[in-house]
Design an enzyme around this catalytic site. Structure first.
Site, PDB file in Angstrom:
ATOM      1  N   GLY A  45      23.252  55.606  43.268  1.00  0.00           N
ATOM      2  CA  GLY A  45      22.830  55.027  44.672  1.00  0.00           C
ATOM      3  C   GLY A  45      22.212  56.313  45.177  1.00  0.00           C
ATOM      4  O   GLY A  45      21.816  57.556  44.525  1.00  0.00           O
TER       5      GLY A  45
ATOM      6  N   ASP B 251      15.931  52.038  38.939  1.00  0.00           N
ATOM      7  CA  ASP B 251      16.200  52.387  40.338  1.00  0.00           C
ATOM      8  C   ASP B 251      15.163  53.165  40.618  1.00  0.00           C
ATOM      9  O   ASP B 251      15.027  53.454  41.999  1.00  0.00           O
ATOM     10  CB  ASP B 251      17.730  53.157  40.233  1.00  0.00           C
ATOM     11  CG  ASP B 251      17.528  54.401  39.292  1.00  0.00           C
ATOM     12  OD1 ASP B 251      17.356  54.152  37.982  1.00  0.00           O
ATOM     13  OD2 ASP B 251      17.482  55.687  39.804  1.00  0.00           O
TER      14      ASP B 251
ATOM     15  N   ARG C 120       9.647  60.761  53.016  1.00  0.00           N
ATOM     16  CA  ARG C 120       8.453  59.820  52.591  1.00  0.00           C
ATOM     17  C   ARG C 120       8.556  58.565  53.304  1.00  0.00           C
ATOM     18  O   ARG C 120       9.436  58.194  54.108  1.00  0.00           O
ATOM     19  CB  ARG C 120       8.596  59.689  51.056  1.00  0.00           C
ATOM     20  CG  ARG C 120       9.790  58.729  50.998  1.00  0.00           C
ATOM     21  CD  ARG C 120       9.966  58.297  49.255  1.00  0.00           C
ATOM     22  NE  ARG C 120       9.908  59.182  48.246  1.00  0.00           N
ATOM     23  CZ  ARG C 120      11.097  59.336  47.678  1.00  0.00           C
ATOM     24  NH1 ARG C 120      12.107  58.653  47.932  1.00  0.00           N
ATOM     25  NH2 ARG C 120      11.193  60.261  46.698  1.00  0.00           N
TER      26      ARG C 120
END
Length: 465
Positions: free
Chosen positions: A84, A251, A173
């Site tokens: 995560g 991911d 970002r």
């Protein structure tokens, strides 16, 4: 207060509210004034910038707390349900002047429930590398996240793969979304069909609004088809730009087909299908030439997750969009790198087969070749004065030369740009990064970093206008 932050509206099953780290020092090292410049970001003072992107004070009418997103993923094809957002979070969401939704995500912003005993930090070197990567990819017409901010944070970090103690930083970002393949995988893992349907509708509404609303069984294949096309386009753009991502785990893939989550990336010095970016990729799973295969495998895992709400046969048909999308995008992106206009896909692909075969055999410097032959035969004189001119004089270059003479130039006026008056292109090879980092690490000298950014800006202006 009404918040226009749709990820927050998904509810508590997708993320955890977290606290950012309290850094001892904040020194701005990079600010991107081009990204989302028609939003509130453009008007932030220097002090406000540090407050929002170093201390993570909430933006006005935005998320009250950062959110660590929950996801799973395949890491080097081994399924991991323990991951995560471990050193980043979703800080805010903004709409641009076209009402497109953008996520502001962080890297190195502190520990979360998913840090897995990590410190949740980012080394300054890692931050510098990501700034350079996103700038170079944007200049190369590659779909990519954009680095918004890099702030040095005054902590000492200890890493196995960098000289320690290492300087620390926090990065922000911008990209259309942080919805990773791994979010769908997590929902499938828990057999959470209701939230899978919620996430599909979220993606349709904000990133694929050309697709009409439909039940999940119909919507999932439609979305997967478009995700497949965008992923194919992204990877094809990497191949044309000579870029090796290095860690193509599920991911690290998002549904909008944007490059992000930079680790040990590399740009090719020469054409080599076996070239790997990550020192720990001992089997070459994510080698340059295997990136399309890795993308297909990742899409297959996403497809498997979507069978929770749709028929497997319908889902598998969506993956069939990859081949044509990839071939077309590879043609388009390679012709962009060459400043040429494509004609017919079959003929154009025959040219690419000859071109990449010759580049691998000759070991011509990758970026030098595309620089030398930009606009094809209009650059023959430039190419004859290139450091690689001897390779172009070889007999085995003849077929490639004829193809280059055949195609028409795309916007040939770009050759008048000062960038093309140079003898060599702007590159971002590993030795260059190490050299400019040494200047920072040894003497706090940022001049080589700034010079590299200026060179990349010149390339972007020459190619993209």
């Amino acid at each position: 207060m009404k918040l226009n932050t749709p990820f927050t509206a998904l509810g508590n099953d997708f993320a955890d509210a977290v606290e950012p780290a309290n850094f001892p020092e904040l020194v701005l090292r990079y600010r991107n004034n081009r990204a989302l410049n028609n939003t509130i970001l453009h008007s932030l003072s220097a002090e406000s910038w540090l407050n929002h992107f170093g201390r993570f004070a909430p933006l006005p009418e935005n998320q009250p707390k950062p959110l660590a997103i929950r996801y799973h993923g395949h890491q080097f094809r081994s399924y991991n349900p323990q991951i995560g957002d471990g050193r980043g979070f979703l800080y805010a969401q903004l709409h641009d002047e076209h009402d497109h939704l953008y996520d502001l995500g962080t890297k190195g912003s502190g520990q979360t429930p998913y840090s897995r005993s990590g410190d949740g930090r980012l080394t300054l070197k890692g931050g510098v590398r990501e700034v350079l990567a996103t700038e170079m990819l944007e200049a190369s017409h590659v779909p990519t996240s954009k680095t918004l901010s890099l702030i040095e944070t005054g902590e000492e970090l200890y890493r196995n793969d960098e000289p320690s103690p290492a300087r620390s930083s926090v990065l922000v970002r911008v990209q259309r979304t942080h919805v990773r393949f791994g979010i769908f995988q997590r929902l499938a893992f828990y057999k959470d069909a209701a939230n899978m349907e919620t996430l599909l509708e979220y993606c349709r509404t904000h990133f694929f609004d050309e697709i009409d609303a439909a039940p999940a069984a119909e919507l999932a294949p439609l979305l997967l088809t478009e995700i497949t096309r965008r992923t194919a386009n992204m990877v094809a753009s990497w191949m044309a730009a000579g870029f090796v991502h290095g860690v193509m785990n599920t991911d690290n893939m998002v549904v909008t087909g944007e490059t992000f989550d930079f680790g040990p990336y590399r740009f090719l010095p020469v054409s080599d299908p076996k070239f790997t970016a990550a020192y720990f990729d001992e089997w070459g799973l994510y080698a340059f030439g295997r990136q399309p295969q890795a993308a297909i495998w990742n899409l297959q895992q996403l497809a498997g997750a979507l069978t929770l709400v749709a028929e497997a046969e319908d889902i598998s048909e969506s993956l069939g969009a990859f081949e044509l999308a990839y071939q077309t995008a590879l043609r388009d992106h390679t012709f962009f790198q060459l400043g040429l206009l494509p004609e017919h896909l079959e003929t154009d692909l025959n040219f690419l087969t000859e071109l990449f075969g010759w580049m691998t055999e000759s070991q011509v410097p990758w970026h030098q070749f595309f620089f030398d032959w930009f606009c094809g035969e209009l650059s023959e004189t430039r190419a004859s004065n290139s450091p690689s001119a001897e390779l172009y004089a070889r007999e085995d270059f003849g077929t490639v030369r004829e193809y280059l003479r055949h195609y028409k130039a795309d916007r040939p006026e770009r050759l008048a740009h000062p960038y093309f008056q140079r003898s060599a292109p702007e590159t971002l090879l590993i030795d260059e990064i190490e050299t400019l980092w040494s200047a920072i690490a040894d003497n706090d000298d940022w001049s080589l970093f700034e010079a590299k950014l200026n060179g990349i800006t010149e390339k972007r202006q020459a190619l993209l206008g």
